[in-house]
Design a protein around this motif. Structure first.
Motif, PDB file in Angstrom:
ATOM      1  N   GLN A 229      66.732  48.305  44.043  1.00 46.16           N
ATOM      2  CA  GLN A 229      67.533  48.776  42.467  1.00 46.16           C
ATOM      3  C   GLN A 229      68.748  49.302  42.127  1.00 46.16           C
ATOM      4  OE1 GLN A 229      65.464  46.350  40.020  1.00 46.16           O
ATOM      5  NE2 GLN A 229      64.069  45.976  42.267  1.00 46.16           N
ATOM      6  N   ASP A 230      69.444  49.287  40.729  1.00 47.48           N
ATOM      7  CA  ASP A 230      70.004  50.429  40.820  1.00 47.48           C
ATOM      8  C   ASP A 230      71.245  49.746  41.838  1.00 47.48           C
ATOM      9  OD1 ASP A 230      71.762  50.787  38.938  1.00 47.48           O
ATOM     10  OD2 ASP A 230      70.625  53.286  39.615  1.00 47.48           O
TER      11      ASP A 230
ATOM     12  N   THR B 111      74.803  55.152  41.488  1.00 47.74           N
ATOM     13  CA  THR B 111      73.988  54.191  42.916  1.00 47.74           C
ATOM     14  C   THR B 111      73.375  53.969  43.503  1.00 47.74           C
ATOM     15  OG1 THR B 111      75.616  52.203  42.560  1.00 47.74           O
ATOM     16  CG2 THR B 111      74.946  51.875  39.983  1.00 47.74           C
ATOM     17  N   ASN B 112      72.435  53.722  44.488  1.00 45.82           N
ATOM     18  CA  ASN B 112      72.676  53.306  45.524  1.00 45.82           C
ATOM     19  C   ASN B 112      73.875  52.454  45.840  1.00 45.82           C
ATOM     20  OD1 ASN B 112      69.690  54.402  46.310  1.00 45.82           O
ATOM     21  ND2 ASN B 112      69.377  52.329  44.392  1.00 45.82           N
TER      22      ASN B 112
ATOM     23  N   ALA C  93      69.564  60.971  44.034  1.00 45.27           N
ATOM     24  CA  ALA C  93      68.336  60.086  44.074  1.00 45.27           C
ATOM     25  C   ALA C  93      69.027  58.956  44.802  1.00 45.27           C
ATOM     26  CB  ALA C  93      67.582  59.347  43.656  1.00 45.27           C
ATOM     27  N   ALA C  94      70.812  58.956  45.137  1.00 44.16           N
ATOM     28  CA  ALA C  94      71.585  57.476  45.153  1.00 44.16           C
ATOM     29  C   ALA C  94      71.107  57.547  46.734  1.00 44.16           C
ATOM     30  CB  ALA C  94      72.679  57.605  44.491  1.00 44.16           C
TER      31      ALA C  94
ATOM     32  N   MET D 121      67.239  39.154  52.853  1.00 46.59           N
ATOM     33  CA  MET D 121      67.933  39.938  53.055  1.00 46.59           C
ATOM     34  C   MET D 121      67.179  41.002  52.673  1.00 46.59           C
ATOM     35  SD  MET D 121      71.871  40.279  52.682  1.00 46.59           S
ATOM     36  CE  MET D 121      72.185  41.083  51.409  1.00 46.59           C
ATOM     37  N   ALA D 122      67.349  42.902  54.406  1.00 39.72           N
ATOM     38  CA  ALA D 122      66.926  42.949  53.658  1.00 39.72           C
ATOM     39  C   ALA D 122      67.679  44.342  54.733  1.00 39.72           C
ATOM     40  CB  ALA D 122      65.619  43.553  55.817  1.00 39.72           C
ATOM     41  N   PHE D 123      67.397  45.926  53.647  1.00 38.70           N
ATOM     42  CA  PHE D 123      68.294  46.913  54.100  1.00 38.70           C
ATOM     43  C   PHE D 123      68.095  48.511  54.952  1.00 38.70           C
ATOM     44  CE2 PHE D 123      68.129  44.404  50.066  1.00 38.70           C
ATOM     45  CZ  PHE D 123      69.403  44.658  50.588  1.00 38.70           C
ATOM     46  N   ILE D 124      69.262  49.251  56.122  1.00 35.99           N
ATOM     47  CA  ILE D 124      68.768  49.954  56.544  1.00 35.99           C
ATOM     48  C   ILE D 124      69.092  51.767  55.969  1.00 35.99           C
ATOM     49  CG2 ILE D 124      70.455  49.538  58.154  1.00 35.99           C
ATOM     50  CD1 ILE D 124      68.648  50.444  60.852  1.00 35.99           C
ATOM     51  N   PRO D 125      68.601  53.352  55.875  1.00 38.32           N
ATOM     52  CA  PRO D 125      69.217  53.486  54.796  1.00 38.32           C
ATOM     53  C   PRO D 125      70.179  54.483  55.937  1.00 38.32           C
ATOM     54  CG  PRO D 125      67.222  53.816  55.423  1.00 38.32           C
ATOM     55  CD  PRO D 125      67.385  52.267  55.447  1.00 38.32           C
TER      56      PRO D 125
END
Length: 212
Positions: A35-36, A64-65, A100-101, A115-119
């Motif tokens: 989100q965001d 934002t992220n 926190a972003a 869709m996927a995500f890796i930090p």
């Protein structure tokens, strides 16, 4: 199948033109929803015989992220310097900083068809060889070497768990600068799937990466 094809090829449309990004792909999702967020794009471009990484961060908002959508065909020698610049800008921001972003790489989960995500917020990159410690090196052919010893992919976790690692010696992830970004993401997902019995491995192996 049509939906999956749209995920694998991310389409960026601006006032000037339309550009495609071929996303990396994997068979699992690290993070499914964010989100965001603000999108940042790094396109695969060619100029004559040269390959160019073209960055578009017009829609990025510091608080934002950040989701980095990067073409899988680009080599790390072009991608990582741009990522380092983006990281530095966000880390040095004071006025609108949001602790926190996070920062994420995007990819396509071909099993979940999403869709996927890796930090990678906490990853610090260096475009150089590490000067000491245990080196886990992924070359451009996806072969793995630990301190110049070839190790099979399926044996890596056990090898590191039984390896005589000094607690004072860092273990670092290293990648071939000519490795394609798509392979890099697959290797990062693979590393995250491993189980380490030595507590000193886990925080170090994720937080610093060398590309050379």
């Amino acid at each position: 199948m049509k939906y999956l094809s749209l995920i694998l090829i991310l389409v960026f449309i601006s006032c000037e033109n339309k550009k495609d990004i071929l996303l990396p792909k994997s068979n699992s999702s690290i993070v499914k929803d964010i989100q965001d967020h603000s999108p940042i794009y790094i396109f695969f471009e060619t100029k004559g015989k040269d390959t160019i990484a073209e960055v578009n961060r017009k829609n990025s908002i510091i608080s934002t992220n950040w989701i980095l959508n990067i073409d899988k065909r680009l080599p790390l020698r072009l991608v990582i310097p741009e990522v380092m610049k983006l990281q530095q800008k966000k880390r040095e921001e004071k006025a609108h900083k949001n602790e926190a972003a996070q920062n994420y790489y995007s990819y396509a989960d071909t099993i979940g068809k999403n869709m996927a995500f890796i930090p990678f917020t906490e990853v610090y990159y260096k475009m150089a060889k590490p000067k000491s410690g245990t080196v886990v090196f992924f070359n451009k052919n996806n072969e793995i070497w630990v301190n110049n010893v070839a190790v099979k992919k399926e044996e890596l976790a056990n090898y590191l768990n039984t390896f005589g690692i000094d607690k004072q010696s860092k273990t670092t992830l290293c990648f071939d600068k000519n490795m394609k970004y798509g392979s890099y993401i697959q290797n990062k997902i693979f590393i995250r799937s491993l189980n380490f019995s030595k507590s000193e491995l886990t925080p170090i192996i994720f937080n610093q990466e060398f590309v050379y």
